[in-house]
Write an enzyme that holds these catalytic residues in place. Sequence first.
Site, mmCIF file in Angstrom:
data_model
loop_
_atom_site.group_PDB
_atom_site.id
_atom_site.type_symbol
_atom_site.label_atom_id
_atom_site.label_comp_id
_atom_site.label_asym_id
_atom_site.label_seq_id
_atom_site.Cartn_x
_atom_site.Cartn_y
_atom_site.Cartn_z
ATOM 1 N N LYS A 112 0.859 -1.193 0.000
ATOM 2 C CA LYS A 112 0.000 0.000 0.000
ATOM 3 C C LYS A 112 0.886 1.230 0.000
ATOM 4 O O LYS A 112 1.974 1.211 0.574
ATOM 5 C CB LYS A 112 -0.881 0.020 1.255
ATOM 6 C CG LYS A 112 -2.124 0.850 1.089
ATOM 7 C CD LYS A 112 -3.170 0.085 0.323
ATOM 8 C CE LYS A 112 -4.462 0.823 0.181
ATOM 9 N NZ LYS A 112 -5.498 -0.074 -0.353
HETATM 10 P P1 NAD Z 1 -12.882 7.664 -2.613
HETATM 11 O O1 NAD Z 1 -11.864 8.686 -2.288
HETATM 12 O O2 NAD Z 1 -13.334 7.527 -4.005
HETATM 13 O O3 NAD Z 1 -14.171 7.896 -1.683
HETATM 14 C C1 NAD Z 1 -14.110 7.984 -0.290
HETATM 15 C C2 NAD Z 1 -15.478 8.408 0.213
HETATM 16 O O4 NAD Z 1 -15.476 8.398 1.653
HETATM 17 C C3 NAD Z 1 -15.891 9.822 -0.213
HETATM 18 O O5 NAD Z 1 -17.257 9.818 -0.572
HETATM 19 C C4 NAD Z 1 -15.666 10.644 1.059
HETATM 20 O O6 NAD Z 1 -16.512 11.765 1.126
HETATM 21 C C5 NAD Z 1 -16.072 9.613 2.094
HETATM 22 N N1 NAD Z 1 -15.593 9.957 3.442
HETATM 23 C C6 NAD Z 1 -14.368 10.398 3.802
HETATM 24 N N2 NAD Z 1 -14.334 10.633 5.125
HETATM 25 C C7 NAD Z 1 -15.571 10.322 5.606
HETATM 26 C C8 NAD Z 1 -16.171 10.336 6.888
HETATM 27 N N3 NAD Z 1 -15.470 10.726 7.958
HETATM 28 N N4 NAD Z 1 -17.467 9.945 7.016
HETATM 29 C C9 NAD Z 1 -18.173 9.551 5.933
HETATM 30 N N5 NAD Z 1 -17.657 9.511 4.698
HETATM 31 C C10 NAD Z 1 -16.381 9.895 4.535
HETATM 32 O O7 NAD Z 1 -12.306 6.264 -2.054
HETATM 33 P P2 NAD Z 1 -12.667 4.794 -2.525
HETATM 34 O O8 NAD Z 1 -11.694 4.389 -3.553
HETATM 35 O O9 NAD Z 1 -14.125 4.704 -2.792
HETATM 36 O O10 NAD Z 1 -12.297 3.967 -1.205
HETATM 37 C C11 NAD Z 1 -13.209 3.827 -0.120
HETATM 38 C C12 NAD Z 1 -12.770 2.663 0.757
HETATM 39 O O11 NAD Z 1 -12.740 1.472 -0.039
HETATM 40 C C13 NAD Z 1 -11.374 2.773 1.368
HETATM 41 O O12 NAD Z 1 -11.353 2.115 2.623
HETATM 42 C C14 NAD Z 1 -10.511 2.001 0.387
HETATM 43 O O13 NAD Z 1 -9.306 1.517 0.973
HETATM 44 C C15 NAD Z 1 -11.452 0.876 0.049
HETATM 45 N N6 NAD Z 1 -11.155 0.173 -1.219
HETATM 46 C C16 NAD Z 1 -11.095 0.854 -2.400
HETATM 47 C C17 NAD Z 1 -10.843 0.160 -3.571
HETATM 48 C C18 NAD Z 1 -10.844 0.832 -4.925
HETATM 49 O O14 NAD Z 1 -10.790 0.105 -5.930
HETATM 50 N N7 NAD Z 1 -10.952 2.132 -5.027
HETATM 51 C C19 NAD Z 1 -10.604 -1.223 -3.538
HETATM 52 C C20 NAD Z 1 -10.683 -1.890 -2.313
HETATM 53 C C21 NAD Z 1 -10.964 -1.167 -1.165
#
Ligand code: NAD
Length: 420
Positions: free
Chosen positions: A106
């Site tokens: 990561k």
């Molecule tokens: P992103 O940046 O696209 O979205 C994150 C979202 O979380 C946004 O809508 C933001 O407003 C919201 N957020 C941030 N702080 C917050 C809070 N305190 N309360 C409520 N909402 C809040 O990120 P993403 O890529 O969608 O990733 C989200 C999660 O999924 C993370 O834990 C990431 O590690 C995990 N993840 C992502 C992927 C991927 O392919 N992008 C794959 C596996 C896991």
Amino acid sequence: MADDYAFFRAVQSYLERAARVIDLSPDLSAILAEPNTELVVHFPVRMDSGELRVFTGYRIQHNNILGPYKGGIRYHPQIHLDEVKALASVMTWKTALLDVPFGGAKGAVQVDPRLLSEGERMRLTRRFTHALGNSIGPDYDIPAPDVGTGPQEMAWLMDTYMNGTGAQQKNAQRAVVTGKPIACGGSYGRVKATGQGVVHCLVEWAREHKLPLEHSRAIVQGFGNVGAHAALLLDAMGVDVVAVSDHSGSLRNDQGINVQALNDHVKRTGAVRGFERADAITRDEFFATPADYFVPAALENQVGPHEANLLQVRLVAEGANGPVNPEGEQVLESRGIDIIPDVLANAGGVTVSYFEWLQNKRMERWTLEEVDSKLETMMMRAYRKVSDFSRDYRVPARVAAYAVALKSLSDCYAARGIFP
Ligand code: NAD
């Protein structure tokens, strides 16, 4: 939520619990308890104002016994080493569980990307890539998007890396990163893949519990890549998404939020706040909204005992990594609320990243239908392994998922032995 939350320690405690279930050798537990490599870089970026700022970035390479390191890059102002270590190790369990031939890593940069212009984001991404240098590579360590990054950052990363290699090698370097735009070597289906994987798991859980999906209710925390796609796909299947929250606030509409309209609003404004076709509610009201499913898709440590007691759902399908902390998990367990753990539920992203990497390596382009169908097969295979293990050993799904992953890693170490 705990303020001083130690995410890496929480992951270690899951590892220890699963290790006991499969009787993992203490030597292997010791190896897997720490990452192989911890890289911290400080690099300068020229801001639009002319000022020069020095940023801190991380790349943690947890384990590569099953294949090249793999894992996303996060841009977030509060990121720290412990969190990146936890996220890197979660990638090791995830790839092992899905039987994707990668290891776990990561990366992160301590920055709020919302406060940067596009030019600043580009210069920051290019300098971070430059600082990582040969620590990444298409056969060694392959980044992808995570919170605060997306296809555009991956395109800049690829371009920077490619331009640092000789002309003859350039085009063979495309697989240095996944989650790229389709136009420069990305895969169809990658953008929605994580949300899609969450939905496959949720649908399978509903089928096992003989619950109809049509007009069931879901609440979704986070409306970024994972949350928005999970919500859109659930909505398309007839599930009413009745509450949504992000960093800007929470919304509720008991008739079902118009998810497509909300998605357009978020694309336009960057946040859910201000969407007129739902009522603004508090964070506690969001967690207390009665529903069948809760998809946390924001950040880690969002569900502690307080939130776990508020939740009125049957299932938590973890789109985010580590959204439920161990104390929250205990409360959910005692209340009979099931959890589909992150290492399984959100593994769709790394699975389609693997497909993208394969397409780049083979100079192929797969159709969306091919990608979707291969993803479903792999998600269902992993789901079944976890569900069977959980039933056979009478352990919660998270312990089962870790145990299945640990078994793969342990078999590989047993066959190879420890060098020298
Ligand atoms: P992103 O940046 O696209 O979205 C994150 C979202 O979380 C946004 O809508 C933001 O407003 C919201 N957020 C941030 N702080 C917050 C809070 N305190 N309360 C409520 N909402 C809040 O990120 P993403 O890529 O969608 O990733 C989200 C999660 O999924 C993370 O834990 C990431 O590690 C995990 N993840 C992502 C992927 C991927 O392919 N992008 C794959 C596996 C896991």
